[in-house]
Design a protein around this motif. Sequence first.
Motif, PDB file in Angstrom:
ATOM      1  N   TYR A  55      45.113  39.538  42.174  1.00 10.80           N
ATOM      2  CA  TYR A  55      43.702  39.924  42.153  1.00 10.80           C
ATOM      3  C   TYR A  55      43.502  41.065  41.161  1.00 10.80           C
ATOM      4  O   TYR A  55      44.288  41.998  41.099  1.00 10.80           O
ATOM      5  CB  TYR A  55      43.239  40.363  43.535  1.00 10.80           C
ATOM      6  N   GLY A  56      42.441  40.962  40.378  1.00 15.84           N
ATOM      7  CA  GLY A  56      42.138  41.999  39.393  1.00 15.84           C
ATOM      8  C   GLY A  56      42.886  41.811  38.085  1.00 15.84           C
ATOM      9  O   GLY A  56      42.822  42.657  37.202  1.00 15.84           O
ATOM     10  N   ARG A  57      43.588  40.690  37.952  1.00 20.19           N
ATOM     11  CA  ARG A  57      44.308  40.366  36.726  1.00 20.19           C
ATOM     12  C   ARG A  57      43.639  39.163  36.077  1.00 20.19           C
ATOM     13  O   ARG A  57      43.217  38.231  36.746  1.00 20.19           O
ATOM     14  CB  ARG A  57      45.776  40.005  36.999  1.00 20.19           C
ATOM     15  N   CYS A  58      43.555  39.174  34.763  1.00 21.62           N
ATOM     16  CA  CYS A  58      42.947  38.083  34.009  1.00 21.62           C
ATOM     17  C   CYS A  58      43.817  36.830  34.116  1.00 21.62           C
ATOM     18  O   CYS A  58      45.029  36.890  33.910  1.00 21.62           O
ATOM     19  CB  CYS A  58      42.787  38.500  32.544  1.00 21.62           C
ATOM     20  N   GLY A  59      43.184  35.711  34.412  1.00 21.02           N
ATOM     21  CA  GLY A  59      43.900  34.446  34.510  1.00 21.02           C
ATOM     22  C   GLY A  59      44.362  33.915  33.169  1.00 21.02           C
ATOM     23  O   GLY A  59      45.226  33.052  33.110  1.00 21.02           O
ATOM     24  N   THR A  60      43.831  34.454  32.063  1.00 20.17           N
ATOM     25  CA  THR A  60      44.214  33.999  30.730  1.00 20.17           C
ATOM     26  C   THR A  60      45.341  34.837  30.150  1.00 20.17           C
ATOM     27  O   THR A  60      46.360  34.311  29.705  1.00 20.17           O
ATOM     28  CB  THR A  60      42.998  34.033  29.781  1.00 20.17           C
ATOM     29  N   CYS A  61      45.173  36.167  30.150  1.00 18.87           N
ATOM     30  CA  CYS A  61      46.145  37.036  29.486  1.00 18.87           C
ATOM     31  C   CYS A  61      46.984  37.864  30.447  1.00 18.87           C
ATOM     32  O   CYS A  61      47.979  38.458  30.044  1.00 18.87           O
ATOM     33  CB  CYS A  61      45.451  37.968  28.492  1.00 18.87           C
ATOM     34  N   GLY A  62      46.586  37.926  31.717  1.00 14.50           N
ATOM     35  CA  GLY A  62      47.319  38.718  32.696  1.00 14.50           C
ATOM     36  C   GLY A  62      46.957  40.196  32.684  1.00 14.50           C
ATOM     37  O   GLY A  62      47.463  40.968  33.489  1.00 14.50           O
ATOM     38  N   GLY A  63      46.071  40.586  31.777  1.00 14.26           N
ATOM     39  CA  GLY A  63      45.643  41.972  31.710  1.00 14.26           C
ATOM     40  C   GLY A  63      44.731  42.331  32.868  1.00 14.26           C
ATOM     41  O   GLY A  63      44.236  41.464  33.589  1.00 14.26           O
ATOM     42  N   ALA A  64      44.521  43.619  33.034  1.00 11.37           N
ATOM     43  CA  ALA A  64      43.680  44.099  34.128  1.00 11.37           C
ATOM     44  C   ALA A  64      42.212  43.799  33.870  1.00 11.37           C
ATOM     45  O   ALA A  64      41.738  43.899  32.744  1.00 11.37           O
ATOM     46  CB  ALA A  64      43.871  45.598  34.314  1.00 11.37           C
ATOM     47  N   ASP A  67      37.422  47.900  36.618  1.00  4.92           N
ATOM     48  CA  ASP A  67      36.774  48.143  37.906  1.00  4.92           C
ATOM     49  C   ASP A  67      35.275  47.859  37.876  1.00  4.92           C
ATOM     50  O   ASP A  67      34.711  47.398  38.865  1.00  4.92           O
ATOM     51  CB  ASP A  67      37.012  49.582  38.361  1.00  4.92           C
ATOM     52  N   GLU A  68      34.633  48.145  36.748  1.00  7.81           N
ATOM     53  CA  GLU A  68      33.191  47.891  36.653  1.00  7.81           C
ATOM     54  C   GLU A  68      32.902  46.397  36.800  1.00  7.81           C
ATOM     55  O   GLU A  68      31.989  45.999  37.518  1.00  7.81           O
ATOM     56  CB  GLU A  68      32.628  48.406  35.338  1.00  7.81           C
ATOM     57  N   THR A  69      33.692  45.570  36.132  1.00  8.80           N
ATOM     58  CA  THR A  69      33.516  44.121  36.227  1.00  8.80           C
ATOM     59  C   THR A  69      33.752  43.647  37.657  1.00  8.80           C
ATOM     60  O   THR A  69      32.968  42.872  38.206  1.00  8.80           O
ATOM     61  CB  THR A  69      34.464  43.388  35.263  1.00  8.80           C
ATOM     62  N   LEU A  70      34.832  44.132  38.277  1.00 10.59           N
ATOM     63  CA  LEU A  70      35.117  43.730  39.660  1.00 10.59           C
ATOM     64  C   LEU A  70      34.054  44.248  40.616  1.00 10.59           C
ATOM     65  O   LEU A  70      33.749  43.592  41.613  1.00 10.59           O
ATOM     66  CB  LEU A  70      36.502  44.222  40.079  1.00 10.59           C
ATOM     67  N   ARG A  77      37.576  36.297  37.430  1.00 15.70           N
ATOM     68  CA  ARG A  77      38.906  35.764  37.121  1.00 15.70           C
ATOM     69  C   ARG A  77      39.373  36.139  35.719  1.00 15.70           C
ATOM     70  O   ARG A  77      40.499  35.838  35.348  1.00 15.70           O
ATOM     71  CB  ARG A  77      38.897  34.235  37.198  1.00 15.70           C
ATOM     72  N   SER A  78      38.482  36.759  34.925  1.00 17.51           N
ATOM     73  CA  SER A  78      38.812  37.035  33.522  1.00 17.51           C
ATOM     74  C   SER A  78      38.436  38.440  33.125  1.00 17.51           C
ATOM     75  O   SER A  78      37.449  38.998  33.632  1.00 17.51           O
ATOM     76  CB  SER A  78      38.044  36.067  32.607  1.00 17.51           C
ATOM     77  N   CYS A  79      39.212  38.991  32.196  1.00 21.27           N
ATOM     78  CA  CYS A  79      38.860  40.281  31.610  1.00 21.27           C
ATOM     79  C   CYS A  79      37.706  40.055  30.638  1.00 21.27           C
ATOM     80  O   CYS A  79      37.343  38.913  30.327  1.00 21.27           O
ATOM     81  CB  CYS A  79      40.067  40.874  30.884  1.00 21.27           C
ATOM     82  N   ALA A  80      37.141  41.150  30.134  1.00 21.99           N
ATOM     83  CA  ALA A  80      35.984  41.052  29.236  1.00 21.99           C
ATOM     84  C   ALA A  80      36.311  40.238  27.987  1.00 21.99           C
ATOM     85  O   ALA A  80      35.487  39.467  27.518  1.00 21.99           O
ATOM     86  CB  ALA A  80      35.503  42.446  28.860  1.00 21.99           C
ATOM     87  N   ALA A  81      37.536  40.374  27.482  1.00 21.30           N
ATOM     88  CA  ALA A  81      37.913  39.660  26.261  1.00 21.30           C
ATOM     89  C   ALA A  81      37.971  38.145  26.463  1.00 21.30           C
ATOM     90  O   ALA A  81      37.779  37.384  25.523  1.00 21.30           O
ATOM     91  CB  ALA A  81      39.281  40.156  25.765  1.00 21.30           C
TER      92      ALA A  81
END
Length: 85
Positions: A55-64, A67-70, A77-81
């Motif tokens: 949880y809190g990890r991007c499903g594409t790159c594994g990056g965090a 907190d604002e997005t969560l 499921r994804s980081c901003a990138a």
Amino acid sequence: MEDTTETDDGLAPSDVDPESHPGARDSDAPLDLDVVAMELAEVTAALERLDAGGYGRCGTCGGAIDDETLGLSPTARSCAAHLWA
């Protein structure tokens, strides 16, 4: 007896306006069960990621995922990138 337990944002339940809550809806509007089922599936998947440690990890790159997005979307499921990837 009034509930004085604080929420995560430091507010007591009596301080929170239910109409401004992200989950608030017009009680006269019909409930779309397809939307509810989709939201339930997203929450269930987020809980499974939490149990698995992802949880809190991007499903594409594994990056965090920040907190604002969560905070805005706890089932993200994804980081901003990789939001639109």
